[in-house]
Scaffold this motif. Structure first.
Motif, PDB file in Angstrom:
ATOM      1  N   GLN A   1      51.451  27.955  64.773  1.00 39.46           N
ATOM      2  CA  GLN A   1      51.861  26.977  65.647  1.00 39.46           C
ATOM      3  C   GLN A   1      52.962  25.888  65.130  1.00 39.46           C
ATOM      4  O   GLN A   1      52.766  25.187  64.335  1.00 39.46           O
ATOM      5  CB  GLN A   1      50.510  26.344  66.119  1.00 39.46           C
ATOM      6  CG  GLN A   1      50.701  25.551  67.512  1.00 39.46           C
ATOM      7  CD  GLN A   1      49.827  26.397  68.293  1.00 39.46           C
ATOM      8  OE1 GLN A   1      49.835  27.414  68.582  1.00 39.46           O
ATOM      9  NE2 GLN A   1      49.504  25.677  69.619  1.00 39.46           N
ATOM     10  N   VAL A   2      53.904  25.721  66.095  1.00 42.30           N
ATOM     11  CA  VAL A   2      54.738  24.735  66.020  1.00 42.30           C
ATOM     12  C   VAL A   2      54.674  23.381  66.689  1.00 42.30           C
ATOM     13  O   VAL A   2      54.103  23.444  67.790  1.00 42.30           O
ATOM     14  CB  VAL A   2      56.297  25.335  66.047  1.00 42.30           C
ATOM     15  CG1 VAL A   2      56.739  26.298  65.294  1.00 42.30           C
ATOM     16  CG2 VAL A   2      56.332  25.780  67.627  1.00 42.30           C
ATOM     17  N   ALA A   3      55.194  22.477  66.256  1.00 42.47           N
ATOM     18  CA  ALA A   3      55.077  20.887  67.082  1.00 42.47           C
ATOM     19  C   ALA A   3      56.475  20.746  67.529  1.00 42.47           C
ATOM     20  O   ALA A   3      57.609  20.837  66.780  1.00 42.47           O
ATOM     21  CB  ALA A   3      54.477  19.902  66.317  1.00 42.47           C
TER      22      ALA A   3
ATOM     23  N   VAL B   1      59.502  18.751  69.580  1.00 42.38           N
ATOM     24  CA  VAL B   1      60.068  17.359  69.889  1.00 42.38           C
ATOM     25  C   VAL B   1      61.097  17.241  70.593  1.00 42.38           C
ATOM     26  O   VAL B   1      62.128  17.917  70.384  1.00 42.38           O
ATOM     27  CB  VAL B   1      60.182  16.526  68.391  1.00 42.38           C
ATOM     28  CG1 VAL B   1      60.727  15.211  68.699  1.00 42.38           C
ATOM     29  CG2 VAL B   1      59.039  16.614  67.279  1.00 42.38           C
TER      30      VAL B   1
ATOM     31  N   THR C   1      61.643  21.642  66.485  1.00 45.74           N
ATOM     32  CA  THR C   1      60.337  21.571  65.921  1.00 45.74           C
ATOM     33  C   THR C   1      60.353  20.622  64.721  1.00 45.74           C
ATOM     34  O   THR C   1      61.084  19.984  64.100  1.00 45.74           O
ATOM     35  CB  THR C   1      60.088  23.023  65.361  1.00 45.74           C
ATOM     36  OG1 THR C   1      61.009  23.484  64.185  1.00 45.74           O
ATOM     37  CG2 THR C   1      60.067  23.872  66.272  1.00 45.74           C
ATOM     38  N   SER C   2      58.988  20.015  64.491  1.00 44.91           N
ATOM     39  CA  SER C   2      58.756  18.984  63.680  1.00 44.91           C
ATOM     40  C   SER C   2      58.200  19.741  62.193  1.00 44.91           C
ATOM     41  O   SER C   2      58.024  18.918  61.320  1.00 44.91           O
ATOM     42  CB  SER C   2      57.961  17.921  64.049  1.00 44.91           C
ATOM     43  OG  SER C   2      56.699  18.443  64.301  1.00 44.91           O
ATOM     44  N   ASP C   3      57.633  20.985  62.419  1.00 41.75           N
ATOM     45  CA  ASP C   3      56.944  21.706  61.154  1.00 41.75           C
ATOM     46  C   ASP C   3      57.303  22.943  60.861  1.00 41.75           C
ATOM     47  O   ASP C   3      56.588  23.863  60.857  1.00 41.75           O
ATOM     48  CB  ASP C   3      55.438  21.318  61.420  1.00 41.75           C
ATOM     49  CG  ASP C   3      54.932  22.078  62.808  1.00 41.75           C
ATOM     50  OD1 ASP C   3      53.923  22.107  63.010  1.00 41.75           O
ATOM     51  OD2 ASP C   3      55.967  22.360  63.605  1.00 41.75           O
TER      52      ASP C   3
ATOM     53  N   VAL D   1      53.267  26.632  73.612  1.00 45.27           N
ATOM     54  CA  VAL D   1      53.329  25.309  72.799  1.00 45.27           C
ATOM     55  C   VAL D   1      54.166  24.393  73.708  1.00 45.27           C
ATOM     56  O   VAL D   1      55.257  24.649  74.125  1.00 45.27           O
ATOM     57  CB  VAL D   1      53.654  25.565  71.597  1.00 45.27           C
ATOM     58  CG1 VAL D   1      53.986  24.361  70.689  1.00 45.27           C
ATOM     59  CG2 VAL D   1      52.729  26.588  70.766  1.00 45.27           C
TER      60      VAL D   1
ATOM     61  N   GLY E   1      55.999  20.447  74.227  1.00 43.17           N
ATOM     62  CA  GLY E   1      56.307  19.066  73.668  1.00 43.17           C
ATOM     63  C   GLY E   1      55.777  17.796  74.300  1.00 43.17           C
ATOM     64  O   GLY E   1      54.882  18.316  75.387  1.00 43.17           O
ATOM     65  N   GLN E   2      55.975  16.797  74.046  1.00 43.86           N
ATOM     66  CA  GLN E   2      55.263  15.671  74.579  1.00 43.86           C
ATOM     67  C   GLN E   2      56.113  14.934  75.851  1.00 43.86           C
ATOM     68  O   GLN E   2      55.744  14.267  76.600  1.00 43.86           O
ATOM     69  CB  GLN E   2      55.296  14.402  73.430  1.00 43.86           C
ATOM     70  CG  GLN E   2      54.367  14.622  72.523  1.00 43.86           C
ATOM     71  CD  GLN E   2      53.000  15.113  72.893  1.00 43.86           C
ATOM     72  OE1 GLN E   2      52.321  14.013  73.525  1.00 43.86           O
ATOM     73  NE2 GLN E   2      52.488  16.059  72.553  1.00 43.86           N
TER      74      GLN E   2
END
Length: 122
Positions: free
Chosen positions: A1-3, A5, A24-26, A111, A113-114
């Motif tokens: 799973q990616v995060a 941004v 992605t942050s990760d 997935v 983003g914010q």
């Protein structure tokens, strides 16, 4: 799973332009479709644009055709949404999203983003 941004939101006058970015942050994107959505408070989330990982399949909602361009840069691990000739009705929180498994439709994403806020003033 990616995060995911997002960045690039802001306030602009009608007729102006903004470019939203998503990374992605990760770790890297998983290699599946990516998409942009938007939502106005009190309204349902709307699909805006989507792109296959290959870049060979792209979809836009009718209201942004000819004004928005979705793209992705695999090397930079980034997806962008170039928005031109912005209208007041484009005002919304914009979300990038991606698939982590292959799905039938480009905008069936798991997935998110914010979100980044876009305000278009008249």
């Amino acid at each position: 799973q990616v995060a995911l941004v997002e960045s690039g939101g802001g306030q602009v006058q009608a007729g102006g332009s903004l470019t939203l970015s998503c990374t992605t942050s990760d770790g890297p994107f998983k290699g599946y479709a990516m998409a942009w959505f938007r939502q106005v408070p009190g309204k349902e989330r709307e699909s805006v644009a989507a792109i296959a990982w290959t870049g060979l399949s792209i979809w836009y909602t009718d209201s942004v055709k000819g004004r928005f361009t979705i793209s992705r840069d695999v090397a930079a691990n980034m997806m962008t949404l170039q928005m031109k000739n912005l209208l007041h009705e484009d005002t919304a929180v914009y979300y990038c999203a991606t698939q982590t498994v292959p799905r039938r439709l480009l905008f069936e994403c798991e997935v998110w983003g914010q979100g980044t806020e876009v305000t278009v003033s008249t």
